[in-house]
Design a protein around this motif. Structure first.
Motif, PDB file in Angstrom:
ATOM      1  N   THR A 125     -51.350  23.577  30.549  1.00  0.00           N
ATOM      2  CA  THR A 125     -50.651  24.451  29.602  1.00  0.00           C
ATOM      3  C   THR A 125     -50.832  25.910  29.964  1.00  0.00           C
ATOM      4  O   THR A 125     -51.919  26.315  30.389  1.00  0.00           O
ATOM      5  CB  THR A 125     -51.193  24.251  28.158  1.00  0.00           C
ATOM      6  N   LEU A 126     -49.768  26.670  29.772  1.00  0.00           N
ATOM      7  CA  LEU A 126     -49.850  28.125  29.794  1.00  0.00           C
ATOM      8  C   LEU A 126     -49.953  28.566  28.337  1.00  0.00           C
ATOM      9  O   LEU A 126     -49.094  28.223  27.510  1.00  0.00           O
ATOM     10  CB  LEU A 126     -48.596  28.710  30.447  1.00  0.00           C
ATOM     11  N   LEU A 127     -51.023  29.269  27.999  1.00  0.00           N
ATOM     12  CA  LEU A 127     -51.266  29.743  26.640  1.00  0.00           C
ATOM     13  C   LEU A 127     -51.210  31.262  26.626  1.00  0.00           C
ATOM     14  O   LEU A 127     -51.831  31.906  27.482  1.00  0.00           O
ATOM     15  CB  LEU A 127     -52.651  29.269  26.167  1.00  0.00           C
ATOM     16  N   GLN A 128     -50.464  31.813  25.685  1.00  0.00           N
ATOM     17  CA  GLN A 128     -50.483  33.257  25.484  1.00  0.00           C
ATOM     18  C   GLN A 128     -50.838  33.526  24.030  1.00  0.00           C
ATOM     19  O   GLN A 128     -50.330  32.860  23.124  1.00  0.00           O
ATOM     20  CB  GLN A 128     -49.113  33.877  25.815  1.00  0.00           C
ATOM     21  N   THR A 129     -51.750  34.462  23.825  1.00  0.00           N
ATOM     22  CA  THR A 129     -52.095  34.885  22.468  1.00  0.00           C
ATOM     23  C   THR A 129     -51.751  36.362  22.324  1.00  0.00           C
ATOM     24  O   THR A 129     -51.742  37.107  23.312  1.00  0.00           O
ATOM     25  CB  THR A 129     -53.596  34.684  22.175  1.00  0.00           C
ATOM     26  N   TYR A 130     -51.474  36.765  21.094  1.00  0.00           N
ATOM     27  CA  TYR A 130     -51.140  38.171  20.873  1.00  0.00           C
ATOM     28  C   TYR A 130     -51.409  38.562  19.429  1.00  0.00           C
ATOM     29  O   TYR A 130     -51.458  37.717  18.531  1.00  0.00           O
ATOM     30  CB  TYR A 130     -49.674  38.453  21.245  1.00  0.00           C
ATOM     31  N   GLU A 131     -51.598  39.872  19.254  1.00  0.00           N
ATOM     32  CA  GLU A 131     -51.764  40.424  17.911  1.00  0.00           C
ATOM     33  C   GLU A 131     -50.365  40.629  17.326  1.00  0.00           C
ATOM     34  O   GLU A 131     -49.583  41.418  17.871  1.00  0.00           O
ATOM     35  CB  GLU A 131     -52.519  41.753  17.964  1.00  0.00           C
ATOM     36  N   PRO A 132     -50.016  39.937  16.239  1.00  0.00           N
ATOM     37  CA  PRO A 132     -48.647  40.028  15.714  1.00  0.00           C
ATOM     38  C   PRO A 132     -48.210  41.453  15.382  1.00  0.00           C
ATOM     39  O   PRO A 132     -47.049  41.816  15.582  1.00  0.00           O
ATOM     40  CB  PRO A 132     -48.686  39.146  14.460  1.00  0.00           C
ATOM     41  N   GLU A 133     -49.146  42.287  14.907  1.00  0.00           N
ATOM     42  CA  GLU A 133     -48.747  43.659  14.541  1.00  0.00           C
ATOM     43  C   GLU A 133     -48.415  44.503  15.762  1.00  0.00           C
ATOM     44  O   GLU A 133     -47.785  45.555  15.649  1.00  0.00           O
ATOM     45  CB  GLU A 133     -49.830  44.338  13.684  1.00  0.00           C
ATOM     46  N   ALA A 134     -48.820  44.033  16.958  1.00  0.00           N
ATOM     47  CA  ALA A 134     -48.514  44.752  18.195  1.00  0.00           C
ATOM     48  C   ALA A 134     -47.351  44.099  18.936  1.00  0.00           C
ATOM     49  O   ALA A 134     -47.087  44.421  20.087  1.00  0.00           O
ATOM     50  CB  ALA A 134     -49.746  44.789  19.097  1.00  0.00           C
ATOM     51  N   ASP A 135     -46.654  43.195  18.279  1.00  0.00           N
ATOM     52  CA  ASP A 135     -45.576  42.430  18.890  1.00  0.00           C
ATOM     53  C   ASP A 135     -44.334  42.545  18.005  1.00  0.00           C
ATOM     54  O   ASP A 135     -44.433  42.836  16.810  1.00  0.00           O
ATOM     55  CB  ASP A 135     -46.010  40.958  19.013  1.00  0.00           C
TER      56      ASP A 135
END
Length: 202
Positions: free
Chosen positions: A84-94
């Motif tokens: 799997t390729l997993l990407q995480t992010y801060e929603p307020e910065a997206d």
């Protein structure tokens, strides 16, 4: 067969009886570009939005992400095989943060599963893999809720998230992003949310 990823440091490792060892490795933009390029070039990955890129361009995309503090990419391997390729992010910065009320403890996730092996899809396999990943994202990173934003046309992904326990949110339009380093076309997305208590009751 030796594990080509054994020397790399994992941010999370989990052993599941009958499933194997799942390790979450920070993505190496150069070393992993070939694997990721193969996956994103397949027709089934059309909604990932990278089907026309060369391996070099894929490496550049993830090298750019590697420089960010709000967005992170990982290669998830199971018993030494990338799955799997997993990407995480801060929603307020997206851009997704413009489309719903972000709560403290939210984390955004994108998942691209590797193609099924020679034996084809296996019942329950994805659920066990995603549970291992969720353990890292929710417990390892101490987050309260996961948000995903699959393309509304990607019915397979939407159905998979709902089957895994996510609750459907609104259908939203993620705005176009046109920056020197990043271009993302407008996207109509089905938001879905998974509270930590659903998978990991206190």
């Amino acid at each position: 067969m030796s594990d080509p990823y054994a020397s790399r440091t994992a941010v999370h490792e989990q052993v599941t009886d009958g499933f194997g060892t799942v390790r979450v490795l920070p993505l190496d933009p150069e070393a992993d570009a070939g694997t990721v390029h193969r996956w994103v070039s397949e027709e089934r990955a059309a909604f990932w939005g990278m089907t026309g890129l060369t391996e070099r361009q894929v490496a550049e995309v993830y090298a750019h992400m590697d420089a960010l503090t709000t967005h992170h990419a990982f290669l998830v391997v199971r018993d030494g095989e990338p799955v799997t390729l997993l990407q995480t992010y801060e929603p307020e910065a997206d851009r997704v943060g413009e489309c719903y009320d972000v709560r403290p403890g939210d984390i955004g996730v994108h998942l691209l599963l590797a193609p099924a092996g020679p034996g084809g899809a296996r019942s329950g396999w994805t659920a066990r893999l995603v549970t291992a990943i969720a353990r890292y994202v929710l417990l390892g990173l101490d987050r309260r809720r996961v948000v995903v934003d699959p393309d509304v046309r990607n019915e397979k992904a939407v159905a998979r998230f709902l089957k895994l326990g996510f609750t459907a949110g609104p259908v939203v339009v993620l705005p176009e992003i046109d920056l020197p380093d990043v271009y993302l076309p407008e996207k109509k997305a089905q938001l879905a949310f998974l509270d930590r208590e659903i998978l990991f009751p206190a």
